[in-house]
Design a protein around this motif. Sequence first.
Motif, mmCIF file in Angstrom:
data_model
loop_
_atom_site.group_PDB
_atom_site.id
_atom_site.type_symbol
_atom_site.label_atom_id
_atom_site.label_comp_id
_atom_site.label_asym_id
_atom_site.label_seq_id
_atom_site.Cartn_x
_atom_site.Cartn_y
_atom_site.Cartn_z
ATOM 1 N N MET A 1 -35.061 45.101 -89.385
ATOM 2 C CA MET A 1 -34.571 43.599 -88.804
ATOM 3 C C MET A 1 -33.997 43.864 -87.547
ATOM 4 N N ARG A 2 -33.143 44.992 -87.297
ATOM 5 C CA ARG A 2 -32.768 45.499 -85.994
ATOM 6 C C ARG A 2 -33.658 45.607 -84.970
ATOM 7 N N LYS A 3 -34.879 46.128 -85.479
ATOM 8 C CA LYS A 3 -36.031 46.429 -84.583
ATOM 9 C C LYS A 3 -36.560 45.068 -84.072
ATOM 10 N N VAL A 4 -36.677 44.091 -85.062
ATOM 11 C CA VAL A 4 -36.985 42.626 -84.758
ATOM 12 C C VAL A 4 -36.007 42.163 -83.556
ATOM 13 N N SER A 5 -34.898 42.301 -83.995
ATOM 14 C CA SER A 5 -33.456 41.792 -83.154
ATOM 15 C C SER A 5 -33.943 42.300 -81.615
ATOM 16 N N LEU A 6 -34.138 43.541 -81.481
ATOM 17 C CA LEU A 6 -34.059 44.351 -80.376
ATOM 18 C C LEU A 6 -35.585 43.556 -79.348
ATOM 19 N N ARG A 7 -36.354 43.785 -80.263
ATOM 20 C CA ARG A 7 -37.581 43.142 -79.613
ATOM 21 C C ARG A 7 -37.601 41.613 -79.235
ATOM 22 N N ASN A 8 -36.936 40.925 -80.040
ATOM 23 C CA ASN A 8 -36.701 39.476 -79.772
ATOM 24 C C ASN A 8 -35.719 39.298 -78.440
ATOM 25 N N ILE A 9 -34.999 40.213 -78.284
ATOM 26 C CA ILE A 9 -34.062 40.088 -77.075
ATOM 27 C C ILE A 9 -34.978 40.653 -75.628
ATOM 28 N N ALA A 10 -35.510 41.429 -76.056
ATOM 29 C CA ALA A 10 -36.560 42.123 -74.883
ATOM 30 C C ALA A 10 -37.391 40.957 -74.276
ATOM 31 N N ALA A 11 -38.220 40.425 -75.521
ATOM 32 C CA ALA A 11 -39.074 39.398 -75.202
ATOM 33 C C ALA A 11 -38.623 38.024 -74.460
ATOM 34 N N HIS A 12 -37.322 37.780 -74.460
ATOM 35 C CA HIS A 12 -36.908 36.561 -74.008
ATOM 36 C C HIS A 12 -35.946 36.744 -72.783
ATOM 37 N N LYS A 13 -36.389 37.615 -71.909
ATOM 38 C CA LYS A 13 -35.393 37.870 -70.701
ATOM 39 C C LYS A 13 -34.498 36.706 -70.146
ATOM 40 N N LEU A 14 -35.239 35.595 -69.909
ATOM 41 C CA LEU A 14 -34.501 34.458 -69.261
ATOM 42 C C LEU A 14 -33.407 34.036 -70.156
ATOM 43 N N ARG A 15 -33.828 33.889 -71.324
ATOM 44 C CA ARG A 15 -32.819 33.491 -72.365
ATOM 45 C C ARG A 15 -31.408 34.389 -72.643
ATOM 46 N N LEU A 16 -31.820 35.702 -72.673
ATOM 47 C CA LEU A 16 -30.816 36.698 -72.551
ATOM 48 C C LEU A 16 -29.897 36.560 -71.246
ATOM 49 N N ALA A 17 -30.456 36.382 -70.155
ATOM 50 C CA ALA A 17 -29.789 36.407 -68.825
ATOM 51 C C ALA A 17 -28.759 35.275 -68.885
ATOM 52 N N LEU A 18 -29.328 33.995 -69.075
ATOM 53 C CA LEU A 18 -28.636 32.942 -69.208
ATOM 54 C C LEU A 18 -27.286 32.972 -70.163
ATOM 55 N N THR A 19 -27.454 33.639 -71.367
ATOM 56 C CA THR A 19 -26.370 33.755 -72.260
ATOM 57 C C THR A 19 -25.549 34.771 -71.909
ATOM 58 N N VAL A 20 -25.880 36.002 -71.108
ATOM 59 C CA VAL A 20 -25.043 36.909 -70.865
ATOM 60 C C VAL A 20 -24.121 36.551 -69.561
ATOM 61 N N LEU A 21 -24.869 35.669 -68.863
ATOM 62 C CA LEU A 21 -24.151 35.046 -67.373
ATOM 63 C C LEU A 21 -22.737 34.456 -67.881
ATOM 64 N N ALA A 22 -22.844 33.550 -69.137
ATOM 65 C CA ALA A 22 -21.568 32.990 -69.658
ATOM 66 C C ALA A 22 -20.442 34.198 -70.072
ATOM 67 N N VAL A 23 -20.753 35.233 -70.563
ATOM 68 C CA VAL A 23 -20.127 36.094 -70.871
ATOM 69 C C VAL A 23 -19.396 36.972 -69.744
ATOM 70 N N VAL A 24 -20.354 37.126 -68.782
ATOM 71 C CA VAL A 24 -20.007 38.041 -67.603
ATOM 72 C C VAL A 24 -18.883 37.273 -66.723
ATOM 73 N N LEU A 25 -19.069 35.832 -66.600
ATOM 74 C CA LEU A 25 -18.037 35.248 -65.909
ATOM 75 C C LEU A 25 -16.644 35.289 -66.362
ATOM 76 N N GLY A 26 -16.526 34.955 -67.824
ATOM 77 C CA GLY A 26 -15.304 35.184 -68.317
ATOM 78 C C GLY A 26 -14.497 36.449 -68.447
ATOM 79 N N THR A 27 -15.368 37.458 -68.829
ATOM 80 C CA THR A 27 -14.795 38.625 -68.993
ATOM 81 C C THR A 27 -14.432 39.361 -67.376
ATOM 82 N N ALA A 28 -15.050 38.767 -66.484
ATOM 83 C CA ALA A 28 -15.100 39.487 -65.129
ATOM 84 C C ALA A 28 -13.712 39.053 -64.452
#
Length: 848
Positions: A1-28
């Motif tokens: 299941m961890r392998k599925v999760s990691l591959r899912n993240i890698a396969a949807h880079k745009l989705r990952l980037a948009l979600t990461v950006l929200a975390v980046v702004l708050g923590t920065a």
Amino acid sequence: MRKVSLRNIAAHKLRLALTVLAVVLGTAFISGAFMFTNSLDSTFKSAVSSAYDGVDAVVTSGEDQPGISASLRADIASDAKVNDVNVTASQSVVMANEQEEPFQVGGGTSTLSIWYAPDHVVGAQHTIVDGEEPTRADEIALNRLGAENFGISVGDRLLVVDPQDRHEMTVTGIYDQELDARNSLTAYMPEDAYLERYTLEGTTESLIVSAAEGTSDEELVAHLSDTYEGIEVETGDALAEKITEAMSQALSFVNYFLIAFGLVALLVGTFLIANTFSMIVAQRTREFALLRALGAARQQITRSVVFEAFIVGVIGSALGVLVGIGLVAGIKGVMASQGLDLPDSGLGLSTSAMLVPVLLGTLVTIVSAWIPARRAGEVKPVEAMRSSEGSTDQPLMIRTVIGALLMAVGAGAALAGALLDGSSTTTRAVLVGIGAFGVIVGFFFAGPAMSLPIVPTLGRIVGAPFGAIGRLAATNSRRNPRRTAATAFALTLGVALVTAIGMLGDTMKASISDVVENNVSADFVLSGPTNSGFPTPAGTPDAVRDVEGVDRVLTMSTAPVYVDGAASQAMGPHSMTMVIDGDVSEMALTEVTEGTSDLAGTPGVLATTEFAAQQGWELGDTLELTAPGLSPETREIEVVGLFEPNNMIQNMVISQESVDGMLPPGALVVNMVGVNSDGSVSEDQLRSNLEEAIQGLIVVQVMSTEEMAGQAGQAIDMMLNILYALLALAVIIAVLGIVNTLTLGVIERRQEIGMLRAVGSQRRQVRTMITLEAVQIAVFGAVMGILVGLGLGWAFLEVLRDQGLDSLSVPWGQLLWMLAGSGVVGVFAAIWPANRAAKTPPLDAISD
């Protein structure tokens, strides 16, 4: 299941980037706040430790003592256990060139202190690098960076204006110091001249002492304490530690303030992250169902989504720390360009500055994703057989009822806080705070149901000029009210905060304007610089007394004196009493109930009816006038009048005659000078005459009552602009939320968009449809934010009505601009998703 999760993240880079950006702004922001305050802390600690390096003992006057006399200082200097004694004193001044053009130090300082030769200095030494040290009363030495910045050289004649007078002085030397600042002018003059000009018979507040050879600092402190009376002594290291601790506490406030805005950004980001994961779960229904059919347990599915959230949180938080480092470097670069260098401060990296934001950002991301993760675990294996990937939307009844109840309770608490006049301000503020929390959380729950009638209506209005495409966009906005409301909520929160703060600022300006215009009776007011601690020069009244067109000149001052143990403004050890040299009614509109307001003709104290009742004073009472710590003299003063409270004079005012000769130079600080016209010249001519008369004083400005109110308004605007800039972070995250939702929506609706393209819709029309949907969401969020902000802003301002904010004002212009701006925000947020939708290949989409 961890392998599925990691591959899912890698396969949807745009989705990952948009979600990461929200975390980046708050923590920065949070990381940057920690690092910036660490950097400031490091600078100040370095400055303090440098200032007290070589100082063995610090001597201050004891409690209720008028200071350290010249004779006592001479006795200490001649003591066998003492090597050298330096007076620590500093006077705020304004410096100008010979053309009477003041040097604008901005955020820096302009001060005058005492120069000691290198062989007699105690503590940090300053080295003359050009010219020679000052030896006469009209000579000064200047700091190198300040002199370079303002183009000052050895031999230049400067005008030095202090609160009492102006002096022409010659720069005889330029010195270097460890912690220098380009936009500060730090001048030094000989000891005898400084003490004669700025002290009463050489009496000073404190001394720094170095020990004779063979005497330790502890031995020196013990010896001085035992030998001399009326003084308090401690080691230089102990005082440096106290000052450093006090500075750290002051900086912690800055830290908390910045972190608060970082947390607001993270809070807004929380809804963005939760919304993103909800959409991801909805899109991956068949994938989860297939995994369930292959034997994955519910908990495994839930854990896999949480694991993805963990990865996103760690990556976003780590990037946030890096962005925070860049933020601090940028702030320091801007400060350096303005002359506010922070030498030897570094970037303020610390374990807490790096670890706390990472842990907080990761935790927020996991918490945000928890409910969508639970929903993913509840997907049934049979869902894999359905052709649609969108899960059936759940009923809104339960969450709407919960939301409505929370909003009702919140609104009730806020209303109670606003209307309970009999309760304390703290209790009322807490009630309004609870109300705000209830309304905001309630709106989050009830938002989807509220959006159902509002958003499509907005859609029809906005989409009317676009025909069928506009109607289609309005219909689309009804399809998933949860998503629409969740996307708009981030913007609602940001706009609500901006609206409430805008109301506070507008009310503050209106209240100040009312105070000035309704309480100041003088035709013109003369005052010193309002952007610094420099008072109005004491020579101002004499400079304008004989000006053509002037009838009366009144001086309003403050002095550290007490009447029967009370002061006009009680601020702990720095309490001040208002002092005037004429009839109070000629400076401020005063409604006298008993006695007189003319303190020139009848010297004494004029008190408000409320303050007199609190103190138990009556007209004709004789009271004790004291100046503890400044003068051992005690005088008698009579209550000569009582008046109704106003906003110009707090509690009481005493006649200047009552304190003449009682205080050392500089203790009586001129706040403002009121000028009344005799009617012989026009208002414009009188202003011109006054400006010409005070030109030589350099720092004095002539203002009408309207201009005074406007200047106070400028200071409030500056404060609000800082708050708006910080709140812009929340709005930026909200905009990213709209981009994120639309982009994921385009991915989810790939088949639908392909079908529209196949039946003849043009790319331009698809772009228009997505843009109209974005505008509907943004306008809905802004409208609800304005309504929530207006309600909560009104409640908070009602609580603060007793604190002087009694002229409730709403910045309607600003609100209209925000409403219009929300439409623009929607258009900009839609650019990327709309283009992506327009490029959907029709046949490929249908074949999916």
